[in-house]
Design a protein around this motif. Structure first.
Motif, PDB file in Angstrom:
ATOM      1  N   GLU A 173       0.772  -1.095   0.004  1.00 12.08           N
ATOM      2  CA  GLU A 173      -0.006  -0.209   0.051  1.00 12.08           C
ATOM      3  C   GLU A 173       0.878   1.190  -0.141  1.00 12.08           C
ATOM      4  O   GLU A 173       0.713   2.150  -0.745  1.00 12.08           O
ATOM      5  N   GLU A 174       1.803   1.268   0.632  1.00 15.14           N
ATOM      6  CA  GLU A 174       2.858   2.374   0.621  1.00 15.14           C
ATOM      7  C   GLU A 174       3.457   2.682  -0.753  1.00 15.14           C
ATOM      8  O   GLU A 174       3.486   3.998  -1.014  1.00 15.14           O
ATOM      9  N   HIS A 175       3.614   1.750  -1.399  1.00 19.91           N
ATOM     10  CA  HIS A 175       4.129   1.870  -2.763  1.00 19.91           C
ATOM     11  C   HIS A 175       2.920   2.309  -3.729  1.00 19.91           C
ATOM     12  O   HIS A 175       3.568   3.412  -4.394  1.00 19.91           O
ATOM     13  N   THR A 176       1.829   2.071  -3.550  1.00 23.73           N
ATOM     14  CA  THR A 176       0.607   2.474  -4.217  1.00 23.73           C
ATOM     15  C   THR A 176       0.703   4.043  -4.078  1.00 23.73           C
ATOM     16  O   THR A 176       0.268   4.863  -4.785  1.00 23.73           O
ATOM     17  N   LYS A 177       0.634   4.368  -2.719  1.00 20.01           N
ATOM     18  CA  LYS A 177       0.716   5.967  -2.228  1.00 20.01           C
ATOM     19  C   LYS A 177       1.721   6.659  -2.869  1.00 20.01           C
ATOM     20  O   LYS A 177       1.473   7.764  -3.205  1.00 20.01           O
ATOM     21  N   THR A 178       2.827   6.067  -3.002  1.00 22.30           N
ATOM     22  CA  THR A 178       4.018   6.698  -3.591  1.00 22.30           C
ATOM     23  C   THR A 178       3.527   7.077  -4.930  1.00 22.30           C
ATOM     24  O   THR A 178       3.947   8.386  -5.476  1.00 22.30           O
ATOM     25  N   ILE A 179       2.972   6.021  -5.841  1.00 23.62           N
ATOM     26  CA  ILE A 179       2.727   6.568  -7.041  1.00 23.62           C
ATOM     27  C   ILE A 179       1.550   7.497  -7.178  1.00 23.62           C
ATOM     28  O   ILE A 179       1.957   8.605  -8.018  1.00 23.62           O
ATOM     29  N   LYS A 180       0.658   7.265  -6.185  1.00 24.32           N
ATOM     30  CA  LYS A 180      -0.286   8.655  -6.283  1.00 24.32           C
ATOM     31  C   LYS A 180       0.210   9.972  -6.058  1.00 24.32           C
ATOM     32  O   LYS A 180      -0.098  10.956  -6.622  1.00 24.32           O
ATOM     33  N   ASP A 181       1.279  10.153  -4.967  1.00 23.26           N
ATOM     34  CA  ASP A 181       1.715  11.186  -4.553  1.00 23.26           C
ATOM     35  C   ASP A 181       2.772  11.974  -5.387  1.00 23.26           C
ATOM     36  O   ASP A 181       2.863  13.149  -5.483  1.00 23.26           O
ATOM     37  N   ASN A 182       3.257  11.244  -6.437  1.00 29.02           N
ATOM     38  CA  ASN A 182       4.108  11.752  -7.453  1.00 29.02           C
ATOM     39  C   ASN A 182       3.354  12.096  -8.991  1.00 29.02           C
ATOM     40  O   ASN A 182       4.066  12.461  -9.642  1.00 29.02           O
ATOM     41  N   LEU A 183       2.285  11.846  -8.820  1.00 25.38           N
ATOM     42  CA  LEU A 183       1.121  11.921 -10.129  1.00 25.38           C
ATOM     43  C   LEU A 183       0.428  13.264  -9.748  1.00 25.38           C
ATOM     44  O   LEU A 183      -0.223  13.540  -9.046  1.00 25.38           O
ATOM     45  N   PRO A 184       0.669  14.469 -10.586  1.00 27.35           N
ATOM     46  CA  PRO A 184       0.423  15.754 -10.119  1.00 27.35           C
ATOM     47  C   PRO A 184      -1.262  15.781 -10.243  1.00 27.35           C
ATOM     48  O   PRO A 184      -1.866  16.630  -9.585  1.00 27.35           O
ATOM     49  N   ASN A 185      -1.823  15.007 -11.095  1.00 29.53           N
ATOM     50  CA  ASN A 185      -3.396  15.171 -11.226  1.00 29.53           C
ATOM     51  C   ASN A 185      -4.055  13.739 -11.077  1.00 29.53           C
ATOM     52  O   ASN A 185      -4.437  13.148 -12.137  1.00 29.53           O
TER      53      ASN A 185
END
Length: 543
Positions: free
Chosen positions: A501-513
């Motif tokens: 889950e932390e990895h998935t959140k990292t993906i989301k946090d680095n996608l601006p939109n």
């Protein structure tokens, strides 16, 4: 004369083919050698002696009289004879084998005890049935063991639908080489008789089975005798469970080739053990049970959904088409009309995996579902290792061939990784991107799944090695690279996903939109497990 010669030739050949070899196997003292394995190397022709040392070989199966027959029995030296010699004298004498006992150092170190293997029968099981007419067939599993292991008992599960008055089984234990059984490591026959089904226990204490400096052993069972019920057809099978590892052993006879297939025999061994410092490379495993990459319910749902997908026309529609590219042929299917939505399946999947999404999405969009190269109905002529960059380049060729200006992409698992890679390389071709259970590097994958994949990769016969290597070695997207994706992205994962889950959140946090949706009570197989919720999310996001 030629005609007469041919008639005589075929008549003689026919007579030879119809001969049955009936014989006995005894030791030098004239005592019967029970359950001696008899077989022709690398063939399916084999048998086993009965309790009185008698055997039958049906020569209808024998192709050449130049074949050699090998006789092997626990406690005896093996004997290799030509077929001609056995036909001339079918009564075989085996010499007793001389075993040198190794020196035993008595130390005061207390041994630990544990159970290795499956201790319970899952909901979803299957069985490769035993043939009552082929006593030479072997089935079993490979177990990881410790530096010094004493096997106290072996437990296995017989399918409840089995029908017999009683059966007699022979247990075999082998050393392991290159993930296949190698040498038989027993000093005497282990014979087990039962009249029941479900869980069985073979008490092994009296055999003093102590093994040193082995990290694996293979344990198999053979059906050597049976008594059927008076009013029922004979049925016998050992329960097995689906798994992502190839650990189900099978061979037709003692000189045949071992086969490995997906799954595990439902069995376990009760052992005492010690570990020495020089053998710390033994595989880490749960002390109570061999780890599974998926929980039981998820595994049941996954295989049930796979079976349902095969019953649909998705992935094999008469309206499906192929796109020829340099070293591959890509298969795709189109449904509906409107703004294009491209569906990309996961590793070793196919278009049919979206059988719950295509009907709903095609009501609103032009759905283009693609089989990735080398998967589904898409072919692959290359021998290079796979990468998501290659898959993204294939997708670009689909855009050009179908004259797609801009499209939405829905990518599940590997399809999500391909979607992210394609979005980075071709930002002007994407309207919106939806990724389900995607990752940007292998470290984002659950460690149990990675370990399972590494074990699968050890099998040189595995046909999916390139796909396994893809998951183990790719992708390699730096989080900062994601900041270059400006179009809207919906990031979806299950609360119990194989992607951390932390990895998935990292993906989301680095996608601006981007928007993140974690679906409760779901694993990596959201399109199977939660199709209504997922379909609604996709349609709302794209509209």
């Amino acid at each position: 004369m030629k005609v007469l010669f041919l008639i005589l030739f075929f008549a003689i050949a026919k007579i030879q083919a119809q001969v049955k070899i009936l014989g006995t196997v005894k030791n030098e003292g004239g005592a019967a050698v029970s359950y001696c394995s008899i077989g022709i190397k690398n063939s399916n022709i084999g048998t086993i002696t009965d309790i009185d040392g008698k055997y039958i070989i049906d020569s209808l199966q024998i192709i050449s009289r130049n074949s050699v027959i090998i006789f092997e029995a626990v406690g005896y030296e093996s004997k290799t004879l030509s077929l001609e010699a056995v036909i001339n004298n079918s009564d075989i004498v085996l010499k007793s084998a001389i075993h040198t006992l190794e020196e035993i150092n008595i130390v005061g170190k207390k041994m630990k005890s544990t159970v290795i293997g499956s201790k319970k029968r899952p909901i979803l099981t299957f069985s490769k049935m035993f043939d009552k007419n082929v006593p030479s067939v072997e089935q079993g599993n490979i177990f990881d063991i410790y530096d010094k292991t004493i096997i106290n008992s072996y437990h296995f599960h017989i399918i409840p639908s089995s029908k017999y008055k009683n059966i007699t089984l022979k247990l075999n234990i082998y050393s392991v080489k290159d993930n296949y059984p190698d040498q038989l490591i027993l000093q005497e026959n282990i014979i087990y008789k039962t009249s029941t089904t479900a869980w069985q226990t073979i008490d092994l204490k009296k055999y003093r089975l102590t093994y040193r400096n082995l990290d694996k052993i293979a344990i198999t069972l053979q059906l050597v005798d049976y008594e059927p019920e008076e009013s029922a057809k004979f049925i016998f099978g050992i329960s097995a469970k689906k798994s992502l590892s190839k650990n189900l052993l099978y061979r037709y006879q003692s000189q045949g080739q071992w086969q490995l297939s997906d799954g595990d025999i439902i069995s376990n061994i009760d052992i005492n053990y010690t570990k020495n410092s020089y053998n710390e490379s033994i595989k880490k495993q749960d002390e109570n049970e061999i780890p599974n990459t998926l929980d039981e319910k998820a595994l049941v749902d996954f295989y049930n959904s796979k079976e349902l997908s095969k019953k649909t026309n998705y992935g094999k529609s008469k309206l499906g088409k192929f796109i020829n590219i340099k070293d591959a042929k890509l298969y795709y299917e189109e449904y509906g009309s409107g703004s294009p939505v491209i569906l990309l399946h996961g590793n070793n999947g196919s278009i049919s995996d979206f059988y719950s999404q295509i009907p709903e999405l095609s009501k609103h969009f032009r759905v283009i579902a693609i089989d990735t190269r080398g998967q589904g109905r898409s072919s692959d002529l290359s021998t290079n290792e796979y990468s998501y960059e290659i898959f993204a380049d294939d997708l670009l060729k689909v855009f050009h061939e179908l004259k797609i200006g801009k499209a939405n992409i829905v990518g599940w698992s590997d399809g999500g990784n391909t979607g992210l890679t394609f979005n980075l390389k071709n930002p002007n071709l994407i309207q919106k991107l939806i990724i389900i259970g995607a990752n940007i590097n292998p470290e984002g994958v659950n460690i149990k799944l990675l370990n399972s994949l590494k074990i699968q990769l050890e099998n040189p016969e595995n046909k999916n090695r390139r796909l396994i290597k893809l998951m183990l070695n790719h992708p390699h997207i730096i989080p900062d690279q994601l900041k270059n994706i400006k179009n809207p992205v919906l990031v979806i994962a299950g609360s119990q996903d194989a992607i951390n889950e932390e990895h998935t959140k990292t993906i989301k946090d680095n996608l601006p939109n981007s928007t993140l949706m974690i679906i409760p009570n779901a694993t990596h197989y959201i399109p199977f497990e939660q199709p209504e919720i997922l379909n609604k999310m996709i349609i709302n996001f794209l509209k």
